[in-house]
Write a protein that holds these residues in place. Structure first.
Motif, mmCIF file in Angstrom:
data_model
loop_
_atom_site.group_PDB
_atom_site.id
_atom_site.type_symbol
_atom_site.label_atom_id
_atom_site.label_comp_id
_atom_site.label_asym_id
_atom_site.label_seq_id
_atom_site.Cartn_x
_atom_site.Cartn_y
_atom_site.Cartn_z
ATOM 1 N N THR A 1 9.187 1.438 -4.943
ATOM 2 C CA THR A 1 9.132 2.712 -4.553
ATOM 3 C C THR A 1 9.968 3.424 -3.497
ATOM 4 O OG1 THR A 1 7.244 4.178 -3.966
ATOM 5 C CG2 THR A 1 7.295 2.045 -2.848
ATOM 6 N N ALA B 1 9.370 6.697 3.021
ATOM 7 C CA ALA B 1 9.794 7.083 1.674
ATOM 8 C C ALA B 1 11.349 7.754 2.053
ATOM 9 C CB ALA B 1 8.985 8.588 1.785
ATOM 10 N N ARG C 1 -0.313 8.255 0.901
ATOM 11 C CA ARG C 1 -0.262 9.876 0.719
ATOM 12 C C ARG C 1 -1.283 10.610 1.522
ATOM 13 N NH1 ARG C 1 2.923 11.555 -3.337
ATOM 14 N NH2 ARG C 1 3.194 10.264 -5.306
ATOM 15 N N TYR D 1 0.897 -1.374 -0.028
ATOM 16 C CA TYR D 1 0.169 -0.091 -0.061
ATOM 17 C C TYR D 1 0.796 1.303 0.108
ATOM 18 C CZ TYR D 1 -3.787 -3.000 1.287
ATOM 19 O OH TYR D 1 -4.732 -4.235 1.484
ATOM 20 N N ARG D 2 0.872 2.124 -1.137
ATOM 21 C CA ARG D 2 1.384 3.410 -0.914
ATOM 22 C C ARG D 2 0.563 4.532 -0.475
ATOM 23 N NH1 ARG D 2 1.625 0.940 -5.996
ATOM 24 N NH2 ARG D 2 3.840 0.063 -6.626
ATOM 25 N N VAL E 1 7.322 7.628 -1.657
ATOM 26 C CA VAL E 1 6.106 7.923 -0.638
ATOM 27 C C VAL E 1 6.135 6.550 0.441
ATOM 28 C CG1 VAL E 1 4.489 8.690 -2.128
ATOM 29 C CG2 VAL E 1 4.511 6.367 -1.924
ATOM 30 N N ASP E 2 5.860 7.116 1.664
ATOM 31 C CA ASP E 2 5.567 5.922 2.642
ATOM 32 C C ASP E 2 4.687 4.491 2.258
ATOM 33 O OD1 ASP E 2 7.187 7.663 4.323
ATOM 34 O OD2 ASP E 2 5.196 8.130 5.376
ATOM 35 N N CYS E 3 5.192 3.500 2.586
ATOM 36 C CA CYS E 3 4.202 2.309 2.282
ATOM 37 C C CYS E 3 4.261 1.267 3.280
ATOM 38 C CB CYS E 3 5.186 1.680 1.154
ATOM 39 S SG CYS E 3 5.317 2.386 -0.287
ATOM 40 N N SER F 1 -2.466 3.904 -3.644
ATOM 41 C CA SER F 1 -2.315 2.885 -4.730
ATOM 42 C C SER F 1 -1.911 1.601 -4.068
ATOM 43 C CB SER F 1 -1.486 3.249 -5.798
ATOM 44 O OG SER F 1 -0.333 3.189 -5.415
ATOM 45 N N THR F 2 -2.275 0.466 -4.610
ATOM 46 C CA THR F 2 -2.032 -0.710 -4.055
ATOM 47 C C THR F 2 -1.353 -1.710 -5.207
ATOM 48 O OG1 THR F 2 -3.960 -0.760 -2.715
ATOM 49 C CG2 THR F 2 -3.002 -2.927 -2.834
#
Length: 60
Positions: free
Chosen positions: A36, A55, A10, A7-8, A39-41, A16-17
């Motif tokens: 990635t 990130a 924001r 899971y990204r 962004v944090d995931c 997004s997944t």
């Protein structure tokens, strides 16, 4: 192979997944980090949080 979901995030929301298979948690974390870095995931396997991946570079 084990199924994982990436899971990204924001603004603390899922933006997004991505789903993918990996041999184990270590391989999944490596694949997620390669996927990635802007962004944090969160990396999940079923209902288990495997890793929070911060990130490494932020949008300006």
């Amino acid at each position: 192979m084990i199924s994982y979901r990436l899971y990204r995030l924001r603004d603390d929301r899922v933006s997004s997944t991505a789903t993918f298979d990996a041999a184990d948690d270590v391989a999944a974390i490596e694949a997620a980090r390669a996927e990635t870095n802007e962004v944090d995931c969160e990396l999940w396997c079923d209902n288990r949080l495997v890793a929070f991946i911060p990130a490494t570079k932020r949008d300006a």
